[in-house]
Design a protein around this motif. Sequence first.
Motif, PDB file in Angstrom:
ATOM      1  N   PHE A   4      71.223  32.558   2.279  1.00 54.80           N
ATOM      2  CA  PHE A   4      70.225  33.276   3.065  1.00 54.80           C
ATOM      3  C   PHE A   4      70.795  33.572   4.449  1.00 54.80           C
ATOM      4  CE2 PHE A   4      67.765  30.956  -0.034  1.00 54.80           C
ATOM      5  CZ  PHE A   4      66.783  31.856  -0.415  1.00 54.80           C
ATOM      6  N   SER A   5      70.122  34.475   5.139  1.00 58.39           N
ATOM      7  CA  SER A   5      70.494  34.795   6.515  1.00 58.39           C
ATOM      8  C   SER A   5      69.872  33.765   7.450  1.00 58.39           C
ATOM      9  CB  SER A   5      69.976  36.183   6.869  1.00 58.39           C
ATOM     10  OG  SER A   5      70.158  36.434   8.237  1.00 58.39           O
ATOM     11  N   ARG A   6      70.576  33.446   8.524  1.00 53.63           N
ATOM     12  CA  ARG A   6      70.014  32.569   9.555  1.00 53.63           C
ATOM     13  C   ARG A   6      69.670  33.380  10.806  1.00 53.63           C
ATOM     14  NH1 ARG A   6      72.249  27.002  10.148  1.00 53.63           N
ATOM     15  NH2 ARG A   6      70.600  26.985  11.687  1.00 53.63           N
ATOM     16  N   ALA A   7      69.852  34.694  10.727  1.00 50.44           N
ATOM     17  CA  ALA A   7      69.513  35.572  11.848  1.00 50.44           C
ATOM     18  C   ALA A   7      68.787  36.798  11.304  1.00 50.44           C
ATOM     19  CB  ALA A   7      70.772  36.002  12.600  1.00 50.44           C
ATOM     20  N   ASP A   8      67.829  37.297  12.072  1.00 49.08           N
ATOM     21  CA  ASP A   8      67.126  38.522  11.703  1.00 49.08           C
ATOM     22  C   ASP A   8      67.972  39.719  12.112  1.00 49.08           C
ATOM     23  OD1 ASP A   8      64.947  37.017  10.880  1.00 49.08           O
ATOM     24  OD2 ASP A   8      63.958  37.143  12.837  1.00 49.08           O
ATOM     25  N   GLY A   9      67.909  40.786  11.323  1.00 48.08           N
ATOM     26  CA  GLY A   9      68.617  41.996  11.702  1.00 48.08           C
ATOM     27  C   GLY A   9      68.924  42.873  10.511  1.00 48.08           C
ATOM     28  N   TYR A  10      69.894  43.765  10.707  1.00 42.94           N
ATOM     29  CA  TYR A  10      70.294  44.720   9.692  1.00 42.94           C
ATOM     30  C   TYR A  10      71.714  44.409   9.239  1.00 42.94           C
ATOM     31  CZ  TYR A  10      66.310  47.322  11.408  1.00 42.94           C
ATOM     32  OH  TYR A  10      65.043  47.688  11.763  1.00 42.94           O
ATOM     33  N   VAL A  11      71.957  44.516   7.958  1.00 41.58           N
ATOM     34  CA  VAL A  11      73.298  44.297   7.416  1.00 41.58           C
ATOM     35  C   VAL A  11      74.156  45.485   7.838  1.00 41.58           C
ATOM     36  CG1 VAL A  11      74.674  44.025   5.327  1.00 41.58           C
ATOM     37  CG2 VAL A  11      72.424  42.949   5.478  1.00 41.58           C
ATOM     38  N   THR A  12      75.243  45.194   8.561  1.00 40.18           N
ATOM     39  CA  THR A  12      76.140  46.266   9.002  1.00 40.18           C
ATOM     40  C   THR A  12      77.388  46.352   8.124  1.00 40.18           C
ATOM     41  OG1 THR A  12      77.179  44.784  10.600  1.00 40.18           O
ATOM     42  CG2 THR A  12      75.396  46.179  11.394  1.00 40.18           C
ATOM     43  N   ARG A  13      77.780  45.224   7.537  1.00 38.56           N
ATOM     44  CA  ARG A  13      78.949  45.208   6.644  1.00 38.56           C
ATOM     45  C   ARG A  13      78.681  44.227   5.513  1.00 38.56           C
ATOM     46  NH1 ARG A  13      84.114  43.688   9.741  1.00 38.56           N
ATOM     47  NH2 ARG A  13      84.964  43.893   7.661  1.00 38.56           N
ATOM     48  N   ARG A  14      79.005  44.667   4.307  1.00 40.90           N
ATOM     49  CA  ARG A  14      78.954  43.784   3.146  1.00 40.90           C
ATOM     50  C   ARG A  14      80.370  43.731   2.621  1.00 40.90           C
ATOM     51  NH1 ARG A  14      79.000  45.075  -1.870  1.00 40.90           N
ATOM     52  NH2 ARG A  14      78.296  47.199  -1.531  1.00 40.90           N
ATOM     53  N   LEU A  15      80.951  42.544   2.631  1.00 41.62           N
ATOM     54  CA  LEU A  15      82.376  42.417   2.340  1.00 41.62           C
ATOM     55  C   LEU A  15      82.672  41.946   0.919  1.00 41.62           C
ATOM     56  CD1 LEU A  15      83.252  40.776   5.742  1.00 41.62           C
ATOM     57  CD2 LEU A  15      83.600  43.150   5.085  1.00 41.62           C
ATOM     58  N   VAL A  16      81.658  41.528   0.163  1.00 42.44           N
ATOM     59  CA  VAL A  16      81.879  41.052  -1.200  1.00 42.44           C
ATOM     60  C   VAL A  16      80.844  41.672  -2.126  1.00 42.44           C
ATOM     61  CG1 VAL A  16      82.901  38.858  -0.476  1.00 42.44           C
ATOM     62  CG2 VAL A  16      80.443  38.997  -0.873  1.00 42.44           C
ATOM     63  N   ASP A  17      81.135  41.597  -3.401  1.00 42.14           N
ATOM     64  CA  ASP A  17      80.219  42.114  -4.410  1.00 42.14           C
ATOM     65  C   ASP A  17      80.178  41.130  -5.574  1.00 42.14           C
ATOM     66  OD1 ASP A  17      78.415  43.775  -5.618  1.00 42.14           O
ATOM     67  OD2 ASP A  17      79.700  45.544  -5.608  1.00 42.14           O
ATOM     68  N   ILE A  18      79.355  41.417  -6.549  1.00 44.51           N
ATOM     69  CA  ILE A  18      79.227  40.552  -7.720  1.00 44.51           C
ATOM     70  C   ILE A  18      80.582  40.423  -8.406  1.00 44.51           C
ATOM     71  CG2 ILE A  18      78.108  40.288  -9.965  1.00 44.51           C
ATOM     72  CD1 ILE A  18      75.742  41.868  -8.802  1.00 44.51           C
ATOM     73  N   GLY A  19      80.940  39.183  -8.735  1.00 43.35           N
ATOM     74  CA  GLY A  19      82.193  38.913  -9.431  1.00 43.35           C
ATOM     75  C   GLY A  19      83.355  38.575  -8.519  1.00 43.35           C
ATOM     76  N   ASP A  20      83.194  38.795  -7.215  1.00 46.37           N
ATOM     77  CA  ASP A  20      84.284  38.480  -6.286  1.00 46.37           C
ATOM     78  C   ASP A  20      84.420  36.971  -6.116  1.00 46.37           C
ATOM     79  OD1 ASP A  20      84.682  41.158  -5.906  1.00 46.37           O
ATOM     80  OD2 ASP A  20      83.787  41.224  -3.894  1.00 46.37           O
ATOM     81  N   ARG A  21      85.659  36.510  -6.077  1.00 49.78           N
ATOM     82  CA  ARG A  21      85.925  35.103  -5.769  1.00 49.78           C
ATOM     83  C   ARG A  21      85.968  34.966  -4.255  1.00 49.78           C
ATOM     84  NH1 ARG A  21      86.809  32.066  -9.879  1.00 49.78           N
ATOM     85  NH2 ARG A  21      87.531  32.905 -11.855  1.00 49.78           N
ATOM     86  N   VAL A  22      85.338  33.899  -3.763  1.00 46.18           N
ATOM     87  CA  VAL A  22      85.292  33.664  -2.321  1.00 46.18           C
ATOM     88  C   VAL A  22      85.751  32.242  -2.029  1.00 46.18           C
ATOM     89  CG1 VAL A  22      83.445  35.328  -1.887  1.00 46.18           C
ATOM     90  CG2 VAL A  22      82.852  32.971  -2.428  1.00 46.18           C
ATOM     91  N   GLN A  23      86.249  32.064  -0.828  1.00 46.18           N
ATOM     92  CA  GLN A  23      86.650  30.744  -0.343  1.00 46.18           C
ATOM     93  C   GLN A  23      85.534  30.204   0.548  1.00 46.18           C
ATOM     94  OE1 GLN A  23      89.457  29.231  -1.401  1.00 46.18           O
ATOM     95  NE2 GLN A  23      89.640  31.050  -2.687  1.00 46.18           N
ATOM     96  N   GLY A  24      85.469  28.903   0.693  1.00 46.59           N
ATOM     97  CA  GLY A  24      84.486  28.300   1.588  1.00 46.59           C
ATOM     98  C   GLY A  24      84.683  28.800   3.008  1.00 46.59           C
ATOM     99  N   GLY A  25      83.626  29.286   3.628  1.00 44.02           N
ATOM    100  CA  GLY A  25      83.699  29.800   4.988  1.00 44.02           C
ATOM    101  C   GLY A  25      84.064  31.266   5.085  1.00 44.02           C
ATOM    102  N   GLN A  26      84.367  31.893   3.962  1.00 43.67           N
ATOM    103  CA  GLN A  26      84.731  33.309   3.969  1.00 43.67           C
ATOM    104  C   GLN A  26      83.511  34.145   4.354  1.00 43.67           C
ATOM    105  OE1 GLN A  26      86.597  34.720   0.361  1.00 43.67           O
ATOM    106  NE2 GLN A  26      86.034  36.837   0.774  1.00 43.67           N
ATOM    107  N   THR A  27      83.737  35.212   5.118  1.00 40.40           N
ATOM    108  CA  THR A  27      82.656  36.095   5.537  1.00 40.40           C
ATOM    109  C   THR A  27      82.182  36.922   4.349  1.00 40.40           C
ATOM    110  OG1 THR A  27      83.546  36.215   7.779  1.00 40.40           O
ATOM    111  CG2 THR A  27      82.006  37.936   7.127  1.00 40.40           C
ATOM    112  N   LEU A  28      80.878  36.861   4.108  1.00 40.37           N
ATOM    113  CA  LEU A  28      80.273  37.641   3.032  1.00 40.37           C
ATOM    114  C   LEU A  28      79.651  38.924   3.563  1.00 40.37           C
ATOM    115  CD1 LEU A  28      78.421  34.757   1.147  1.00 40.37           C
ATOM    116  CD2 LEU A  28      80.738  35.620   0.744  1.00 40.37           C
ATOM    117  N   ALA A  29      79.030  38.833   4.731  1.00 40.81           N
ATOM    118  CA  ALA A  29      78.375  40.000   5.328  1.00 40.81           C
ATOM    119  C   ALA A  29      78.233  39.770   6.821  1.00 40.81           C
ATOM    120  CB  ALA A  29      76.997  40.216   4.697  1.00 40.81           C
ATOM    121  N   GLU A  30      77.983  40.866   7.528  1.00 44.91           N
ATOM    122  CA  GLU A  30      77.731  40.796   8.969  1.00 44.91           C
ATOM    123  C   GLU A  30      76.403  41.462   9.260  1.00 44.91           C
ATOM    124  OE1 GLU A  30      81.135  42.521  10.847  1.00 44.91           O
ATOM    125  OE2 GLU A  30      82.410  40.798  10.374  1.00 44.91           O
TER     126      GLU A  30
END
Length: 181
Positions: A4-30
């Motif tokens: 979930f988001s911890r801040a209110d606002g608008y998504v400006t960047r989405r860096l991952v999609d379904i099926g993407d492998r991610v590392q702990g701490g990796q940025t998912l969205a801004e």
Amino acid sequence: TAVFSRADGYVTRRLVDIGDRVQGGQTLAEIESPELDQQILEARATLQRTRAGLQQAEAALSQVQANLRLAELTAGRWLPLAAKGVLSQQDADEKQALLDARRADAAAATANVESARNAVAASEAALRRLEELRTFRTVRAPFAGVVTARNVDVGTLVSAGSNSSARELFRVAQTRTLRVF
């Protein structure tokens, strides 16, 4: 797990999609949060105002302390003269009353300074809280895994928290070996 988001606002960047492998701490969205930016500006202005109030209270305390010293000196001169009968008792009583009033003024000014210091501390804490909240504009993966759900696109309005009205941004699943006994 749901992310979930911890801040209110608008998504400006989405860096991952379904099926993407991610590392702990990796940025998912801004997230862009203009309201939070405005709150930070207001908190900074409030902090400046409370610091100026502290300076004024400290200056007033210095002035009151100077008046107290003068009242102490004056009373120290007049009271012995009144005791010897050189000056009237009325004059001595007035100087003593003035000294008592200056002591009360000094106590009040000291309390004002302490109150102003507390106000500065509260303003600093509020600003730190908002600046910490700003760091949550970057949504990060809680652990290494695979993105199994994506519920946001660029421009989506998101709300902070995981209550019933806030929807999850992503769902991330761990893919490590699991042993069950």
